[in-house]
Design a protein around this motif. Structure first.
Motif, PDB file in Angstrom:
ATOM      1  N   GLY A  36      -7.977 -39.243  14.692  1.00 47.60           N
ATOM      2  CA  GLY A  36      -6.653 -39.294  14.070  1.00 47.60           C
ATOM      3  C   GLY A  36      -5.518 -38.831  14.951  1.00 47.60           C
ATOM      4  O   GLY A  36      -4.349 -39.070  14.638  1.00 47.60           O
ATOM      5  N   VAL A  37      -5.846 -38.170  16.083  1.00 46.54           N
ATOM      6  CA  VAL A  37      -4.778 -37.608  16.922  1.00 46.54           C
ATOM      7  C   VAL A  37      -4.853 -38.059  18.377  1.00 46.54           C
ATOM      8  O   VAL A  37      -3.982 -37.729  19.169  1.00 46.54           O
ATOM      9  N   ALA A  38      -5.884 -38.806  18.749  1.00 47.67           N
ATOM     10  CA  ALA A  38      -6.061 -39.226  20.137  1.00 47.67           C
ATOM     11  C   ALA A  38      -5.787 -40.714  20.294  1.00 47.67           C
ATOM     12  O   ALA A  38      -6.025 -41.507  19.379  1.00 47.67           O
ATOM     13  N   GLU A  39      -5.315 -41.080  21.464  1.00 50.79           N
ATOM     14  CA  GLU A  39      -5.086 -42.489  21.752  1.00 50.79           C
ATOM     15  C   GLU A  39      -6.400 -43.237  21.933  1.00 50.79           C
ATOM     16  O   GLU A  39      -6.516 -44.411  21.583  1.00 50.79           O
ATOM     17  N   GLU A  40      -7.399 -42.548  22.463  1.00 52.46           N
ATOM     18  CA  GLU A  40      -8.687 -43.190  22.737  1.00 52.46           C
ATOM     19  C   GLU A  40      -9.770 -42.127  22.737  1.00 52.46           C
ATOM     20  O   GLU A  40      -9.618 -41.081  23.372  1.00 52.46           O
ATOM     21  N   VAL A  41     -10.868 -42.383  22.036  1.00 50.91           N
ATOM     22  CA  VAL A  41     -11.964 -41.428  21.922  1.00 50.91           C
ATOM     23  C   VAL A  41     -13.251 -42.060  22.436  1.00 50.91           C
ATOM     24  O   VAL A  41     -13.642 -43.158  22.010  1.00 50.91           O
ATOM     25  N   TRP A  42     -13.903 -41.363  23.370  1.00 53.72           N
ATOM     26  CA  TRP A  42     -15.204 -41.766  23.895  1.00 53.72           C
ATOM     27  C   TRP A  42     -16.224 -40.682  23.519  1.00 53.72           C
ATOM     28  O   TRP A  42     -15.890 -39.501  23.474  1.00 53.72           O
ATOM     29  N   VAL A  43     -17.447 -41.095  23.280  1.00 47.79           N
ATOM     30  CA  VAL A  43     -18.522 -40.168  22.941  1.00 47.79           C
ATOM     31  C   VAL A  43     -19.708 -40.430  23.860  1.00 47.79           C
ATOM     32  O   VAL A  43     -20.188 -41.565  23.961  1.00 47.79           O
ATOM     33  N   VAL A  44     -20.162 -39.389  24.541  1.00 48.63           N
ATOM     34  CA  VAL A  44     -21.431 -39.427  25.279  1.00 48.63           C
ATOM     35  C   VAL A  44     -22.183 -38.162  24.873  1.00 48.63           C
ATOM     36  O   VAL A  44     -21.766 -37.054  25.209  1.00 48.63           O
ATOM     37  N   ALA A  45     -23.290 -38.339  24.158  1.00 42.30           N
ATOM     38  CA  ALA A  45     -24.029 -37.187  23.631  1.00 42.30           C
ATOM     39  C   ALA A  45     -25.523 -37.393  23.839  1.00 42.30           C
ATOM     40  O   ALA A  45     -25.996 -38.532  23.987  1.00 42.30           O
ATOM     41  N   PRO A  46     -26.302 -36.311  23.854  1.00 39.95           N
ATOM     42  CA  PRO A  46     -27.749 -36.443  24.015  1.00 39.95           C
ATOM     43  C   PRO A  46     -28.356 -37.252  22.871  1.00 39.95           C
ATOM     44  O   PRO A  46     -27.907 -37.161  21.726  1.00 39.95           O
ATOM     45  N   GLU A  47     -29.383 -38.029  23.159  1.00 36.21           N
ATOM     46  CA  GLU A  47     -30.020 -38.830  22.112  1.00 36.21           C
ATOM     47  C   GLU A  47     -30.764 -37.960  21.102  1.00 36.21           C
ATOM     48  O   GLU A  47     -31.031 -38.381  19.976  1.00 36.21           O
ATOM     49  N   LYS A  48     -31.105 -36.729  21.499  1.00 32.92           N
ATOM     50  CA  LYS A  48     -31.776 -35.802  20.593  1.00 32.92           C
ATOM     51  C   LYS A  48     -31.237 -34.396  20.831  1.00 32.92           C
ATOM     52  O   LYS A  48     -30.520 -34.151  21.803  1.00 32.92           O
ATOM     53  N   ASP A  49     -31.602 -33.493  19.956  1.00 35.90           N
ATOM     54  CA  ASP A  49     -31.121 -32.109  20.038  1.00 35.90           C
ATOM     55  C   ASP A  49     -31.494 -31.495  21.387  1.00 35.90           C
ATOM     56  O   ASP A  49     -32.649 -31.511  21.793  1.00 35.90           O
ATOM     57  N   GLN A  50     -30.479 -30.932  22.051  1.00 42.90           N
ATOM     58  CA  GLN A  50     -30.676 -30.280  23.345  1.00 42.90           C
ATOM     59  C   GLN A  50     -30.155 -28.846  23.315  1.00 42.90           C
ATOM     60  O   GLN A  50     -29.697 -28.316  24.334  1.00 42.90           O
ATOM     61  N   SER A  51     -30.224 -28.219  22.147  1.00 39.54           N
ATOM     62  CA  SER A  51     -29.752 -26.836  22.013  1.00 39.54           C
ATOM     63  C   SER A  51     -30.515 -25.921  22.960  1.00 39.54           C
ATOM     64  O   SER A  51     -31.726 -26.068  23.162  1.00 39.54           O
ATOM     65  N   GLY A  52     -29.796 -24.950  23.524  1.00 38.28           N
ATOM     66  CA  GLY A  52     -30.419 -23.970  24.401  1.00 38.28           C
ATOM     67  C   GLY A  52     -30.676 -24.454  25.815  1.00 38.28           C
ATOM     68  O   GLY A  52     -31.309 -23.749  26.604  1.00 38.28           O
ATOM     69  N   MET A  53     -30.144 -25.636  26.166  1.00 41.39           N
ATOM     70  CA  MET A  53     -30.400 -26.181  27.493  1.00 41.39           C
ATOM     71  C   MET A  53     -29.496 -25.588  28.568  1.00 41.39           C
ATOM     72  O   MET A  53     -29.674 -25.860  29.752  1.00 41.39           O
ATOM     73  N   SER A  54     -28.492 -24.814  28.153  1.00 46.06           N
ATOM     74  CA  SER A  54     -27.575 -24.195  29.092  1.00 46.06           C
ATOM     75  C   SER A  54     -26.990 -25.268  30.017  1.00 46.06           C
ATOM     76  O   SER A  54     -26.652 -26.352  29.558  1.00 46.06           O
ATOM     77  N   ARG A  55     -26.903 -24.991  31.319  1.00 41.12           N
ATOM     78  CA  ARG A  55     -26.277 -25.927  32.260  1.00 41.12           C
ATOM     79  C   ARG A  55     -27.312 -26.780  33.000  1.00 41.12           C
ATOM     80  O   ARG A  55     -27.051 -27.275  34.104  1.00 41.12           O
ATOM     81  N   ALA A  56     -28.466 -26.994  32.390  1.00 39.58           N
ATOM     82  CA  ALA A  56     -29.510 -27.791  33.021  1.00 39.58           C
ATOM     83  C   ALA A  56     -29.029 -29.222  33.273  1.00 39.58           C
ATOM     84  O   ALA A  56     -28.336 -29.811  32.444  1.00 39.58           O
ATOM     85  N   VAL A  57     -29.398 -29.764  34.425  1.00 40.77           N
ATOM     86  CA  VAL A  57     -29.134 -31.166  34.739  1.00 40.77           C
ATOM     87  C   VAL A  57     -30.464 -31.829  35.091  1.00 40.77           C
ATOM     88  O   VAL A  57     -31.393 -31.178  35.584  1.00 40.77           O
ATOM     89  N   THR A  58     -30.562 -33.110  34.834  1.00 43.32           N
ATOM     90  CA  THR A  58     -31.791 -33.860  35.061  1.00 43.32           C
ATOM     91  C   THR A  58     -31.796 -34.421  36.482  1.00 43.32           C
ATOM     92  O   THR A  58     -30.990 -35.301  36.799  1.00 43.32           O
ATOM     93  N   LEU A  59     -32.702 -33.928  37.314  1.00 44.55           N
ATOM     94  CA  LEU A  59     -32.730 -34.316  38.726  1.00 44.55           C
ATOM     95  C   LEU A  59     -33.996 -35.059  39.127  1.00 44.55           C
ATOM     96  O   LEU A  59     -34.013 -35.725  40.170  1.00 44.55           O
TER      97      LEU A  59
END
Length: 255
Positions: A36-59
């Motif tokens: 309702g307030v943005a000109e354009e909204v994009w969403v990129v989210a994990p396909e499943k719950d990733q709680s507690g993953m901290s700053r982990a990256v997939t390498l």
């Protein structure tokens, strides 16, 4: 649902992510409020719950992405992966003005902040040069999540956060209190509290074939804290806004 909540200020291009997953109710609410307030909204989210993953990256394994709607993508990765994918691939030629991470199911305060994937996604965005805010709705274990509280206070909380002069190496961690919307107090600037994590337990259990598996769980402790701390502000029914950075130096760490 039609909301009577006053809108926040206008935003440009916004990237949303979280750690609860693409189908999380908090992400759906955030997308509704921001649309309702943005000109354009994009969403990129994990396909499943990733709680507690901290700053982990997939390498060491490849990432896959699935389009789930217009400008909406589910990624087989962590919250930080989502921020990187969104900023360095999907929107690399048209970067967003801000990244909003959340709205998390549960507070991200005190000793648990370093474990938070919600906060980590915001920090990763900031590391890549984009301002970011993490948002969380606190609730009591076993109780209902007061999403309507987040809905009601989102606009003024976002306005407050955007009015702050945030350092280039910091993000804002916003937490909404576990009270009815009508009982929420002010939005206040806080510091990260300590002493809120009592211990982390490992509980062994037996499966149907006699094998052993394990659950890990945080055991929380809520000391008496003033409203100038993130956890203390929530106890006083206030919205907590805490600046967080990357410097993990402990000044008192050497005797």
């Amino acid at each position: 649902m039609t909301s009577s909540v006053p809108p926040a200020r206008r935003l440009g291009r916004v990237l949303l992510t979280n750690d609860d997953g693409i189908n999380a109710p908090g992400l759906a609410l955030l997308a509704e409020l921001v649309t309702g307030v943005a000109e354009e909204v994009w969403v990129v989210a994990p396909e499943k719950d990733q709680s507690g993953m901290s700053r982990a990256v997939t390498l060491t394994t490849p990432l896959r992405v699935e389009e789930r709607g217009e400008r909406r993508y589910a990624l087989t990765g962590t919250p930080s992966d989502c921020a990187i994918f969104g900023l360095r691939h999907l929107l690399k030629d048209n970067p967003p003005d801000i990244v909003l991470s959340g709205i998390n199911r549960g507070a991200n305060v005190g000793d648990e902040v370093p474990y938070s994937g919600t906060v980590a996604a915001a920090l990763t965005a900031r590391l890549l040069g984009v301002p970011a805010i993490a948002l969380s709705q606190s609730f009591a274990r076993g109780g209902q999540v007061r999403w309507e509280t987040a809905r009601a206070v989102f606009a003024r909380s976002l306005d407050y956060a955007l009015d702050l002069r945030v350092a280039a190496n910091a993000v804002l961690n916003v937490n909404f209190p576990d009270v009815d919307a009508a009982d929420v107090g002010d939005v206040v600037l806080t510091r990260q509290s300590r002493g809120t994590l009592d211990r982390i337990d490992v509980e062994p259990r037996a499966d149907m074939r006699g094998g052993t598996y394990y659950w890990m769980a945080f055991r929380r402790h809520m000391p008496i804290l003033g409203p100038d701390t993130d956890a203390g502000a929530l106890k006083h029914g206030l919205v907590s806004v805490t600046p967080l950075g990357f410097d993990m130096t402990a000044p008192e760490g050497v005797a």
